[in-house]
Design a protein around this motif. Sequence first.
Motif, PDB file in Angstrom:
ATOM      1  N   VAL A  46       0.870  -1.221   0.094  1.00 14.47           N
ATOM      2  CA  VAL A  46      -0.120   0.018  -0.085  1.00 14.47           C
ATOM      3  C   VAL A  46       0.848   1.222  -0.019  1.00 14.47           C
ATOM      4  O   VAL A  46       0.468   2.324  -0.700  1.00 14.47           O
ATOM      5  CB  VAL A  46      -0.997  -0.009   1.198  1.00 14.47           C
ATOM      6  N   GLY A  47       2.145   1.202   0.630  1.00 22.15           N
ATOM      7  CA  GLY A  47       2.787   2.308   0.800  1.00 22.15           C
ATOM      8  C   GLY A  47       3.563   2.989  -0.300  1.00 22.15           C
ATOM      9  O   GLY A  47       3.277   3.897  -0.527  1.00 22.15           O
ATOM     10  N   ILE A  48       3.930   1.930  -1.202  1.00 22.43           N
ATOM     11  CA  ILE A  48       4.610   2.512  -2.256  1.00 22.43           C
ATOM     12  C   ILE A  48       3.530   2.730  -3.429  1.00 22.43           C
ATOM     13  O   ILE A  48       3.646   3.895  -4.082  1.00 22.43           O
ATOM     14  CB  ILE A  48       5.177   0.994  -3.175  1.00 22.43           C
ATOM     15  N   ALA A  49       2.124   2.292  -3.518  1.00 21.88           N
ATOM     16  CA  ALA A  49       1.406   2.879  -4.324  1.00 21.88           C
ATOM     17  C   ALA A  49       0.770   4.034  -3.938  1.00 21.88           C
ATOM     18  O   ALA A  49       0.564   4.725  -4.770  1.00 21.88           O
ATOM     19  CB  ALA A  49       0.297   1.634  -4.431  1.00 21.88           C
ATOM     20  N   ALA A  50       0.732   4.334  -2.743  1.00 25.02           N
ATOM     21  CA  ALA A  50       0.355   5.374  -1.865  1.00 25.02           C
ATOM     22  C   ALA A  50       1.258   6.682  -2.382  1.00 25.02           C
ATOM     23  O   ALA A  50       0.853   7.614  -2.348  1.00 25.02           O
ATOM     24  CB  ALA A  50       0.285   5.413  -0.691  1.00 25.02           C
ATOM     25  N   TRP A 163      13.031  -1.296   2.726  1.00 24.18           N
ATOM     26  CA  TRP A 163      14.222  -0.461   2.530  1.00 24.18           C
ATOM     27  C   TRP A 163      13.804   0.476   1.089  1.00 24.18           C
ATOM     28  O   TRP A 163      14.027   1.630   0.809  1.00 24.18           O
ATOM     29  CB  TRP A 163      15.349  -1.062   2.466  1.00 24.18           C
ATOM     30  N   LEU A 164      13.167  -0.416   0.118  1.00 19.32           N
ATOM     31  CA  LEU A 164      12.733   0.327  -1.351  1.00 19.32           C
ATOM     32  C   LEU A 164      11.697   1.403  -0.876  1.00 19.32           C
ATOM     33  O   LEU A 164      11.818   2.496  -1.590  1.00 19.32           O
ATOM     34  CB  LEU A 164      12.149  -0.849  -1.979  1.00 19.32           C
ATOM     35  N   MET A 165      10.649   1.072  -0.060  1.00 16.96           N
ATOM     36  CA  MET A 165       9.706   2.136   0.498  1.00 16.96           C
ATOM     37  C   MET A 165      10.189   3.204   0.987  1.00 16.96           C
ATOM     38  O   MET A 165       9.718   4.537   0.388  1.00 16.96           O
ATOM     39  CB  MET A 165       8.771   1.311   1.138  1.00 16.96           C
ATOM     40  N   ILE A 166      11.048   2.929   1.915  1.00 10.51           N
ATOM     41  CA  ILE A 166      11.667   4.281   2.562  1.00 10.51           C
ATOM     42  C   ILE A 166      12.545   5.083   1.545  1.00 10.51           C
ATOM     43  O   ILE A 166      12.359   6.364   1.482  1.00 10.51           O
ATOM     44  CB  ILE A 166      12.700   3.852   3.838  1.00 10.51           C
ATOM     45  N   ALA A 167      13.298   4.329   0.585  1.00 10.43           N
ATOM     46  CA  ALA A 167      13.989   5.074  -0.330  1.00 10.43           C
ATOM     47  C   ALA A 167      13.125   6.053  -1.145  1.00 10.43           C
ATOM     48  O   ALA A 167      13.642   7.290  -1.609  1.00 10.43           O
ATOM     49  CB  ALA A 167      14.884   4.207  -1.166  1.00 10.43           C
ATOM     50  N   LEU A 168      12.126   5.340  -1.652  1.00 11.77           N
ATOM     51  CA  LEU A 168      11.037   6.199  -2.379  1.00 11.77           C
ATOM     52  C   LEU A 168      10.494   7.368  -1.812  1.00 11.77           C
ATOM     53  O   LEU A 168      10.353   8.246  -2.583  1.00 11.77           O
ATOM     54  CB  LEU A 168      10.264   5.043  -2.993  1.00 11.77           C
ATOM     55  N   LEU A 262       5.742  11.902   3.187  1.00 17.24           N
ATOM     56  CA  LEU A 262       5.787  11.434   4.498  1.00 17.24           C
ATOM     57  C   LEU A 262       4.689  11.341   5.191  1.00 17.24           C
ATOM     58  O   LEU A 262       4.501  10.170   5.880  1.00 17.24           O
ATOM     59  CB  LEU A 262       6.952  12.455   5.220  1.00 17.24           C
ATOM     60  N   GLY A 263       3.710  12.277   5.040  1.00 18.65           N
ATOM     61  CA  GLY A 263       2.389  12.054   5.884  1.00 18.65           C
ATOM     62  C   GLY A 263       1.826  10.766   5.079  1.00 18.65           C
ATOM     63  O   GLY A 263       1.306  10.144   6.107  1.00 18.65           O
ATOM     64  N   THR A 264       1.854  10.568   3.990  1.00 18.71           N
ATOM     65  CA  THR A 264       1.155   9.343   3.321  1.00 18.71           C
ATOM     66  C   THR A 264       1.802   7.975   3.929  1.00 18.71           C
ATOM     67  O   THR A 264       1.248   7.316   4.442  1.00 18.71           O
ATOM     68  CB  THR A 264       1.685   9.432   1.824  1.00 18.71           C
TER      69      THR A 264
END
Length: 310
Positions: A46-50, A163-168, A262-264
Motif C-alpha cells: 500500500v505504501g509504495i502505491a500511495a 528499504w525500497l519503500m523508505i528510499a522512494l 512522508l505524511g502518506t
Amino acid sequence: MSLKSLFTILGPFIALLVIYGTFGALNPAMFSSEVLRDILTQTVIVGIAAIGMTLIIISGGIDLSVGSVIALCSVVGATLVTKGVAPPLVFLCTIAFGGFCGLINGGLSTGLKLMPFIVTLGTMQIFRGAGKVYSKGTPVNLPFDVTAYKPWMGGSGIPHGVWLMIALVIIFALVLRYTRFGRHVFAIGSNEQTATLCGVNVPRTKLLVYTIGGALTGLSGMMIMAKPSQGDPTTALGMELDVIASVVIGGASLSGGEGTVLGTLIGALLMTTIRMGCNLNGIPTPWTEIITGAIIVVAVIIDRLRQREA
C-alpha cells in the motif's frame, strides 16, 4: 519543510504513536521486533502505491484503478518469471507496464478532459478484467526453484521492500520539495487556471504524474507477487481504498494542492498498525473495519475544516 506541512504531518504521527501505544498496553507483544517487522512489511504494498497516489491527489486528480493495476501487474510479472526472464528485466517490464496503465488513465482524463473519477472507475474494471482474461481467472504460480523474489517481502531480517519503500519516500519528498516538476504539481492542484497562465504545461505534467503513479503501482504489483510467489488477478480487491485513505490520513487534501509523501507513509503505517493491533487483541474483523473507516471519516472532516480556515 514549511510549518504548515510540519503540523499536517504531526497530527497523523501523534495518532500513530497513540494507537500503537494503546494496542501495546493491551498486548505487550505489539512492542516485539517481530510485530514491528510485520507492520513494516505489510505496509510496503500500500505504501509504495500511495506514494504515486500522493502526486495524483496533490495535482487535483484521483485514481480508482490502483488495486486492479496491482493485480494485473502481478500477473504480468509472474508470467515473465515463468518464461525465464531475468529478475532485473521482470522488474523493469512490470514497472513499465504499470506506467503504461497510468498513461492510459492520464491520457483519457487529460486529453479528452474527462473527470478522473469516472475514467479510473471504468479502467478499474477494464484492468481487472484484462488480468482475469489473460490468466484465465487462475493465479500464475512462480516455479519452486525461483527464490530471487522472496527477500523482497520475506526472509530473515527486514525485507528489501521496506528499504525500497523508505528510499522512494525520501526521493519523492525531495522531488516535490526541490524540483520544478514538484512545484508544478502543487500549482496545478491549487489552481489549474492560474498554473496555465503562469506557463505551466498542465497536460504534460498531469500525464507524467499519472505515469509515475502507474509505475509505482506496477512496483507494488511486483511486491504483492513476491509475497505469495504468485500473480493473482483477483488480489488487491478494494486496495485502492486503502491507498487513497493513506494519502488522506497523511494530510493530503482531496481538493488538491496539499500533501506530503512522508505524511502518506505515516497514514499507511497507521492503517496497518490498526489492523495488526486489532488482530493481536482478538478484535473481530468487522470492528477493525469500523475503526479504520471512522479514522478515515475523521481525516476527511479535518481536511474540510482546514479548507474552510484557508
